[in-house]
Design a protein around this motif. Sequence first.
Motif, PDB file in Angstrom:
ATOM      1  N   CYS A 102      60.593  21.421  65.066  1.00 27.73           N
ATOM      2  CA  CYS A 102      59.913  21.304  66.348  1.00 27.73           C
ATOM      3  C   CYS A 102      60.736  20.407  67.284  1.00 27.73           C
ATOM      4  N   GLU A 103      61.247  19.300  66.753  1.00 27.55           N
ATOM      5  CA  GLU A 103      62.069  18.398  67.561  1.00 27.55           C
ATOM      6  C   GLU A 103      63.329  19.120  68.029  1.00 27.55           C
ATOM      7  N   ILE A 152      62.515  21.472  70.827  1.00 29.06           N
ATOM      8  CA  ILE A 152      62.293  20.719  72.062  1.00 29.06           C
ATOM      9  C   ILE A 152      63.624  20.354  72.703  1.00 29.06           C
ATOM     10  N   GLU A 210      65.481  23.337  74.257  1.00 29.33           N
ATOM     11  CA  GLU A 210      64.906  23.674  75.557  1.00 29.33           C
ATOM     12  C   GLU A 210      65.287  22.637  76.613  1.00 29.33           C
ATOM     13  N   LEU A 236      67.410  29.479  86.316  1.00 32.66           N
ATOM     14  CA  LEU A 236      65.941  29.432  86.249  1.00 32.66           C
ATOM     15  C   LEU A 236      65.409  30.601  85.435  1.00 32.66           C
ATOM     16  N   SER A 237      65.980  31.782  85.708  1.00 34.13           N
ATOM     17  CA  SER A 237      65.545  32.967  84.990  1.00 34.13           C
ATOM     18  C   SER A 237      65.855  32.828  83.505  1.00 34.13           C
ATOM     19  N   TYR A 295      63.472  29.879  82.003  1.00 31.63           N
ATOM     20  CA  TYR A 295      62.005  29.939  82.028  1.00 31.63           C
ATOM     21  C   TYR A 295      61.419  31.325  81.830  1.00 31.63           C
ATOM     22  N   LEU A 296      62.155  32.387  82.173  1.00 27.48           N
ATOM     23  CA  LEU A 296      61.563  33.715  81.958  1.00 27.48           C
ATOM     24  C   LEU A 296      61.880  34.233  80.561  1.00 27.48           C
ATOM     25  N   PRO A 330      57.824  28.385  78.959  1.00 27.64           N
ATOM     26  CA  PRO A 330      57.393  27.087  78.428  1.00 27.64           C
ATOM     27  C   PRO A 330      55.936  27.159  78.033  1.00 27.64           C
ATOM     28  N   GLY A 331      55.585  26.431  76.997  1.00 33.93           N
ATOM     29  CA  GLY A 331      54.203  26.461  76.512  1.00 33.93           C
ATOM     30  C   GLY A 331      53.309  25.584  77.362  1.00 33.93           C
ATOM     31  N   GLY A 358      53.313  24.119  81.275  1.00 40.13           N
ATOM     32  CA  GLY A 358      54.358  24.799  82.022  1.00 40.13           C
ATOM     33  C   GLY A 358      53.867  25.436  83.322  1.00 40.13           C
ATOM     34  N   VAL A 365      57.206  17.355  81.615  1.00 40.28           N
ATOM     35  CA  VAL A 365      56.971  18.071  80.363  1.00 40.28           C
ATOM     36  C   VAL A 365      57.969  17.676  79.273  1.00 40.28           C
ATOM     37  N   SER A 376      59.742  15.589  76.351  1.00 36.21           N
ATOM     38  CA  SER A 376      59.077  14.728  75.382  1.00 36.21           C
ATOM     39  C   SER A 376      60.066  14.032  74.453  1.00 36.21           C
TER      40      SER A 376
END
Lengths: 430, 430
Positions: free
Chosen positions: A18-19, A22, A25, A83-84, A87-88, A92-93, A96, A151, A153
């Motif tokens: 998970c880290e 993150i 991303e 951006l595309s 994010y597309l 993002p969960g 977002g 967002v 973390s």
Amino acid sequence: MASPAPTSDAFILAAKQCEIGILEELTETCDVVTAISELVHELQRERALSNIHLVSHGERLVPQRRQQIERCRHQEDRLRHLLSRRYLNHPPGHTGMPLLNTIALVLQGMDGLPALRNKISDLGMSPEDATFAFRRLIAGLLSVVFHAADVASEPIITRTLVALFNFMQGKEYAGQERAWGSIGFATGQFNREWGERIEQLQELQNRSFEDFRRFIDEALETQWRAHEADACNTDLNRLRSLIERLCQGDSIDSEISEVWYEVATRRIDGLRAIETALTAALQQTCREQLTRARHDLRSQQSRLSDLVHHQTPLTLLFDTRALPFTDHFQRRDIGSPEQARSVYELMLGQAEQIKQMEEALEDARRALRERKQIEKAKGLLMSELGLSEEQAYARMREKAMRNNQKLAELAVTLIDAADAARENGRAPKN
Amino acid sequence: MASPAPTSDAFILAAKQCEIGILEELTETCDVVTAISELVHELQRERALSNIHLVSHGERLVPQRRQQIERCRHQEDRLRHLLSRRYLNHPPGHTGMPLLNTIALVLQGMDGLPALRNKISDLGMSPEDATFAFRRLIAGLLSVVFHAADVASEPIITRTLVALFNFMQGKEYAGQERAWGSIGFATGQFNREWGERIEQLQELQNRSFEDFRRFIDEALETQWRAHEADACNTDLNRLRSLIERLCQGDSIDSEISEVWYEVATRRIDGLRAIETALTAALQQTCREQLTRARHDLRSQQSRLSDLVHHQTPLTLLFDTRALPFTDHFQRRDIGSPEQARSVYELMLGQAEQIKQMEEALEDARRALRERKQIEKAKGLLMSELGLSEEQAYARMREKAMRNNQKLAELAVTLIDAADAARENGRAPKN
């Protein structure tokens, strides 16, 4: 219930994976944010050149403006594609939504740039309106950076993003000061309202750069001090004093506008150098953290397969020293996961690391929360009292000074009062 | 740069899809949380029966305990499979680390249950130690619920999760009170320390149930009031007064322990009925929100394709009333997305909805933050002054009352003092 029951090992490793997810991303987010900082810088230059174009009735710096528009277009394309990709492809969960919606607004704003540029070329709008149009688009781009920080973390990256957001905000206020100063000098005079606006922008710059400095390391602090000691700042302050005097009603030869533009630009280019160092630090940190997290995962995998051979019955059931808190388990005598002598200790060690990470995040999160509260209180004053953004800010600043409060504290007071008034069914009075 | 440049439409829809994704995940999370509430309830009963088993030297309620263990095992299996489906198949993104690591600790704790049960069957541990073992496991399970609430980002669901967490916490304190009371009555006497522990558990229950009531709707509030008016609470308070008197040193026939157990269990079963209503409300809300969000997405898709035919040039560049704040765009005259006459207005309407959602979340988030701060301050007092959890809590409560502060405010003061002390290189003094 066909799948085998999961073991705790699977969840220990999932936490590490998970880290890594993150951080992967975040690395792409940092590319986006870097591209935004580049586009904003180019748009700030275009804004300045557009003002000169309008004030000089299309006579000065025409080819420079044309070149600058090309540079902007190049950065716009780059940003759109980043951006595309970011994010597309991987939506993002949690949390977002505001980010995606702000991106939509900004992209549509960017779609309107050709129309804006045509209007400016045709001298079809005032320098004030052109300045505000660029200002809104840049504010939208800054808002994307704000949400990206919001967002994030990972503590170090989040701190750097918060520093970058505040720096970009300060630099944008500097750009606005340059724009208004250019228009004022070019017309040869200033009035009291104009002077107040410029003074407020100076104060907003100071506040933003102070917030920036709360989240940077020593290398950047040194670079910041060197910038502050630079001659361009002395020159700028001399011109600022001149504006103050001109607000009393004197007029001045409009030639001085070129001096103002040159000095203000020198300073902003100096700021841009710091911004570049900041985005480079951001990307460096992402790479380092990702390498570290991947190494951690591998070492944890091998640690887990070692420990499986001398499994101890130690679990939180029998550990009389474990303190299960609502947010974290805590035990005083646990070292790092590498020193763990049982799976149980490894989990407690990881819990301790996660806790430290969350605590390290809290400072940056609080800064973002305070910023939101200040903006929200400002919006309340604007809608309740029909004030402009500048007036609302000025009123909050005065009130905070009178009450000997921090601006963020005053903001919370105003918001709570408005909430209470709404609950009592009346409009808030401030 | 091969992919086509993204349009703002793609991001508007991505924001909505993001909401649907969040809600789908939340629906599975709510299944997990419901299963946790069921398992905790069964473990609380097993704890009570285990105490009776130990205090009666293995003579009383043996078949009931065996049956109860079977019920627990069934719920354990269910929870394990739900956890695996929810978290290993779709790993949570941001802020999922503490959740996953806590699940790992809890699963390993559950692995240790057969050993705990054997020890109890063999009368190989004291009732106190058995009570603490169950208490730690249940605290771990509650911690999972806390983290689930912490990462949730839909206001109504988050509020219900916060209500549920506080309710489960209150019910667990009630379960601990039943356990300590059972042991005390069964041995026929109480001492001052024992009395203080029980009094503290009553106060912790009250605080938790007050927090629960801050986040519930009227139907649940009515149910709560009916529970409070129930006869079992009058009976319980009579027995509580008896304990207070017994703490002076008198002893009593141990027969009364059955009365205590019966009354306390009746009350806890009443609490369980409210808890069931709460988890049912949670799942209902998830379904409703998901239906609404899917409807919103469809209506937004058709709205966007309508609007494409009468595209207006309105963007944030030319909207002089748009106020681009760092956290949200704001404009006073925008209605719902359905009323939008342009893509731009649709985006502003969506921004306004998102802003209202975030603001509605803030209250629940603040409650979670305060809880974390109280736990952290408690942990600081424990490690700095070598206090037990109960002593640390008692000290905080006294200090808060003396200072006329809320517990959460005192917690922030203590944490800040400890941070300041650490920065000055000395251990904090409280």
